[in-house]
Write a protein that holds these residues in place. Structure first.
Motif, PDB file in Angstrom:
ATOM      1  N   GLY A   1      27.271   5.488 -45.578  1.00 38.77           N
ATOM      2  CA  GLY A   1      28.395   5.168 -44.721  1.00 38.77           C
ATOM      3  C   GLY A   1      27.976   4.513 -43.412  1.00 38.77           C
ATOM      4  O   GLY A   1      26.915   4.801 -42.869  1.00 38.77           O
ATOM      5  N   LEU A   2      28.810   3.590 -42.917  1.00 40.20           N
ATOM      6  CA  LEU A   2      28.592   2.917 -41.639  1.00 40.20           C
ATOM      7  C   LEU A   2      29.771   3.207 -40.719  1.00 40.20           C
ATOM      8  O   LEU A   2      30.912   3.332 -41.172  1.00 40.20           O
ATOM      9  CB  LEU A   2      28.455   1.406 -41.834  1.00 40.20           C
ATOM     10  CG  LEU A   2      27.345   0.930 -42.781  1.00 40.20           C
ATOM     11  CD1 LEU A   2      27.413  -0.581 -42.943  1.00 40.20           C
ATOM     12  CD2 LEU A   2      25.976   1.346 -42.249  1.00 40.20           C
ATOM     13  N   THR A   3      29.499   3.295 -39.432  1.00 45.65           N
ATOM     14  CA  THR A   3      30.549   3.551 -38.460  1.00 45.65           C
ATOM     15  C   THR A   3      30.506   2.513 -37.346  1.00 45.65           C
ATOM     16  O   THR A   3      29.447   1.997 -37.013  1.00 45.65           O
ATOM     17  CB  THR A   3      30.401   4.951 -37.829  1.00 45.65           C
ATOM     18  OG1 THR A   3      29.151   5.013 -37.125  1.00 45.65           O
ATOM     19  CG2 THR A   3      30.437   6.036 -38.903  1.00 45.65           C
ATOM     20  N   VAL A   4      31.667   2.217 -36.788  1.00 40.18           N
ATOM     21  CA  VAL A   4      31.751   1.350 -35.613  1.00 40.18           C
ATOM     22  C   VAL A   4      31.770   2.251 -34.390  1.00 40.18           C
ATOM     23  O   VAL A   4      32.713   2.998 -34.160  1.00 40.18           O
ATOM     24  CB  VAL A   4      33.003   0.468 -35.653  1.00 40.18           C
ATOM     25  CG1 VAL A   4      33.122  -0.346 -34.360  1.00 40.18           C
ATOM     26  CG2 VAL A   4      32.960  -0.463 -36.854  1.00 40.18           C
ATOM     27  N   VAL A   5      30.696   2.203 -33.619  1.00 40.44           N
ATOM     28  CA  VAL A   5      30.580   3.034 -32.419  1.00 40.44           C
ATOM     29  C   VAL A   5      31.326   2.398 -31.261  1.00 40.44           C
ATOM     30  O   VAL A   5      32.011   3.072 -30.489  1.00 40.44           O
ATOM     31  CB  VAL A   5      29.096   3.247 -32.053  1.00 40.44           C
ATOM     32  CG1 VAL A   5      28.966   4.090 -30.790  1.00 40.44           C
ATOM     33  CG2 VAL A   5      28.350   3.899 -33.212  1.00 40.44           C
ATOM     34  N   SER A   6      31.225   1.068 -31.141  1.00 41.07           N
ATOM     35  CA  SER A   6      31.889   0.369 -30.048  1.00 41.07           C
ATOM     36  C   SER A   6      32.194  -1.064 -30.449  1.00 41.07           C
ATOM     37  O   SER A   6      31.305  -1.786 -30.897  1.00 41.07           O
ATOM     38  CB  SER A   6      31.011   0.383 -28.785  1.00 41.07           C
ATOM     39  OG  SER A   6      31.590  -0.384 -27.755  1.00 41.07           O
ATOM     40  N   ASP A   7      33.447  -1.466 -30.294  1.00 40.41           N
ATOM     41  CA  ASP A   7      33.900  -2.841 -30.503  1.00 40.41           C
ATOM     42  C   ASP A   7      35.120  -3.048 -29.609  1.00 40.41           C
ATOM     43  O   ASP A   7      36.254  -3.128 -30.078  1.00 40.41           O
ATOM     44  CB  ASP A   7      34.232  -3.095 -31.971  1.00 40.41           C
ATOM     45  CG  ASP A   7      34.782  -4.502 -32.219  1.00 40.41           C
ATOM     46  OD1 ASP A   7      34.639  -5.356 -31.326  1.00 40.41           O
ATOM     47  OD2 ASP A   7      35.369  -4.738 -33.298  1.00 40.41           O
ATOM     48  N   GLU A   8      34.887  -3.108 -28.312  1.00 37.85           N
ATOM     49  CA  GLU A   8      35.982  -3.159 -27.351  1.00 37.85           C
ATOM     50  C   GLU A   8      36.851  -4.404 -27.513  1.00 37.85           C
ATOM     51  O   GLU A   8      38.044  -4.373 -27.232  1.00 37.85           O
ATOM     52  CB  GLU A   8      35.427  -3.105 -25.921  1.00 37.85           C
ATOM     53  CG  GLU A   8      34.722  -1.789 -25.588  1.00 37.85           C
ATOM     54  CD  GLU A   8      34.200  -1.768 -24.161  1.00 37.85           C
ATOM     55  OE1 GLU A   8      34.345  -2.809 -23.467  1.00 37.85           O
ATOM     56  OE2 GLU A   8      33.654  -0.722 -23.754  1.00 37.85           O
ATOM     57  N   SER A   9      36.254  -5.494 -27.972  1.00 36.56           N
ATOM     58  CA  SER A   9      37.008  -6.740 -28.120  1.00 36.56           C
ATOM     59  C   SER A   9      37.786  -6.805 -29.422  1.00 36.56           C
ATOM     60  O   SER A   9      38.662  -7.663 -29.586  1.00 36.56           O
ATOM     61  CB  SER A   9      36.060  -7.934 -28.030  1.00 36.56           C
ATOM     62  OG  SER A   9      35.021  -7.804 -28.990  1.00 36.56           O
ATOM     63  N   ASN A  10      37.449  -5.942 -30.377  1.00 38.11           N
ATOM     64  CA  ASN A  10      38.122  -5.890 -31.681  1.00 38.11           C
ATOM     65  C   ASN A  10      38.074  -7.242 -32.402  1.00 38.11           C
ATOM     66  O   ASN A  10      39.063  -7.689 -32.968  1.00 38.11           O
ATOM     67  CB  ASN A  10      39.572  -5.421 -31.531  1.00 38.11           C
ATOM     68  CG  ASN A  10      40.204  -5.086 -32.883  1.00 38.11           C
ATOM     69  OD1 ASN A  10      39.530  -4.615 -33.788  1.00 38.11           O
ATOM     70  ND2 ASN A  10      41.491  -5.344 -33.008  1.00 38.11           N
ATOM     71  N   VAL A  11      36.907  -7.875 -32.401  1.00 44.89           N
ATOM     72  CA  VAL A  11      36.771  -9.156 -33.094  1.00 44.89           C
ATOM     73  C   VAL A  11      35.950  -9.035 -34.370  1.00 44.89           C
ATOM     74  O   VAL A  11      35.891  -9.982 -35.157  1.00 44.89           O
ATOM     75  CB  VAL A  11      36.128 -10.223 -32.178  1.00 44.89           C
ATOM     76  CG1 VAL A  11      36.951 -10.420 -30.920  1.00 44.89           C
ATOM     77  CG2 VAL A  11      34.688  -9.873 -31.839  1.00 44.89           C
ATOM     78  N   PHE A  12      35.324  -7.867 -34.595  1.00 43.35           N
ATOM     79  CA  PHE A  12      34.388  -7.726 -35.710  1.00 43.35           C
ATOM     80  C   PHE A  12      35.017  -7.001 -36.896  1.00 43.35           C
ATOM     81  O   PHE A  12      35.837  -6.093 -36.728  1.00 43.35           O
ATOM     82  CB  PHE A  12      33.145  -6.955 -35.269  1.00 43.35           C
ATOM     83  CG  PHE A  12      32.351  -7.638 -34.201  1.00 43.35           C
ATOM     84  CD1 PHE A  12      31.442  -8.635 -34.525  1.00 43.35           C
ATOM     85  CD2 PHE A  12      32.507  -7.294 -32.868  1.00 43.35           C
ATOM     86  CE1 PHE A  12      30.705  -9.282 -33.538  1.00 43.35           C
ATOM     87  CE2 PHE A  12      31.765  -7.915 -31.874  1.00 43.35           C
ATOM     88  CZ  PHE A  12      30.878  -8.915 -32.215  1.00 43.35           C
ATOM     89  N   ASP A  13      34.607  -7.412 -38.092  1.00 43.37           N
ATOM     90  CA  ASP A  13      34.918  -6.694 -39.331  1.00 43.37           C
ATOM     91  C   ASP A  13      33.601  -6.160 -39.888  1.00 43.37           C
ATOM     92  O   ASP A  13      32.711  -6.948 -40.251  1.00 43.37           O
ATOM     93  CB  ASP A  13      35.582  -7.612 -40.356  1.00 43.37           C
ATOM     94  CG  ASP A  13      37.003  -7.990 -39.966  1.00 43.37           C
ATOM     95  OD1 ASP A  13      37.588  -7.282 -39.113  1.00 43.37           O
ATOM     96  OD2 ASP A  13      37.523  -8.996 -40.493  1.00 43.37           O
TER      97      ASP A  13
END
Length: 310
Positions: A75-87
């Protein structure tokens, strides 16, 4: 004896402190969790700079594991993506015996010329409690935004050194500039990859390399890239698209050049660049005996030539 006991107590405390961190919630000697994949990010650094050309929005990271006995999903988690541009994929699959897997991350909502930050992690259930590599990894991501500067003029001091041709012949090139995480970057298409077809509209420089004949070059796009670093201008090793029966020509950096922003030119003094040919001296560039120049505009080229004549 008392001194010895105190030293042992201090040493034991120090070892206990270094064995644990805020990211490791376990007791010394605790066995690994059953079935854990002991997964980690296989990168050289925690923070990675990713720059892609316009039209691209993806990059890759390698996930590795210790426990390769059977097929598994990590499993992978998104810890931080403040801009919300990544998938970011929520997991990565491994076949039995497979130690490494590549994950592709996309940034479909990213805009050119903007820097974005992403931090991803391995799911808790798949991490080793003792750790290996990076359990979390960060990316500074940007899509390069190139600015067209117009026609500039290139004077070669490398091929001219080796073959004894005129190093002051100007070649008209279309120059672009962008700003990267490390500073300004310039690029232009290698004129050596083309037979000269005449001069530019200003009548100042050849379009193509005047010493080429048909068959001497591949007429393909080979971009010459120059980075402006703290130490100076850095020429990225470039295949020129030219082959005079010696194999593909290549210019490699042997030192740094100078960027004169006010007078709009980049100069590489003799010895700072080297020329090599695939079938003659691969990996052993011959140092230039002449200076190499990139003038960023016609005005800059004319001003420099006038000052040189004084």
């Amino acid at each position: 004896m008392k001194i010895y006991s105190k030293l042992m107590m201090m040493l034991t405390a120090a070892l206990a402190f270094t064995a644990c961190s805020d990211d490791d919630n376990f007791s010394a000697g605790e066995p690994e969790k059953a079935g854990v994949q002991s997964a980690y990010f296989n990168t050289d650094t925690y923070l990675n700079t990713i720059e892609v050309e316009p039209g691209g929005d993806t990059f890759q990271v390698t996930v590795s594991r210790w426990n390769t006995a059977s097929a598994a999903t990590v499993g992978l988690t998104v810890v931080s993506d403040e801009s919300n541009v990544f998938d970011v994929p929520s997991s990565v699959n491994f076949d039995a015996g497979q130690a490494d897997a590549v994950v592709t991350i996309s940034a479909p909502r990213a805009e050119g010329g903007v820097a974005y930050n992403l931090v991803i992690g391995i799911a808790d259930a798949d991490r080793s409690i003792y750790g290996k590599g990076f359990r979390e990894v960060a990316f500074d991501f940007s899509i390069l935004k190139w600015e067209d500067l117009g026609t500039g003029y290139f004077l070669d001091g490398t091929v001219s050194s080796f073959f004894g041709v005129d190093p002051t012949i100007p070649m008209a090139v279309q120059v672009q500039k962008c700003t990267t995480a490390d500073g300004d970057r310039f690029r232009f298409e290698s004129p050596f990859a083309h037979v000269a077809t005449g001069v530019d509209e200003a009548g100042l420089g050849y379009i193509g390399y005047p010493y080429n004949e048909p068959g001497d070059c591949d007429e393909q796009v080979h971009m010459i890239v120059i980075d402006i670093a703290q130490k100076g201008a850095y020429w990225n090793a470039t295949e020129l698209g030219m082959d005079w029966t010696y194999g593909m020509f290549k210019i490699s950096p042997l030192g740094y050049g100078v960027y004169d922003e006010g007078r709009e030119f980049i100069a590489f003094p003799a010895g700072s660049l080297g020329i090599e040919m695939a079938n003659y001296n691969p990996g052993e560039p011959v140092a230039s005996a002449n200076d190499t120049f990139l003038f960023l505009s016609a005005d800059a080229y004319i001003a420099y030539m006038e000052s040189a004549e004084e």
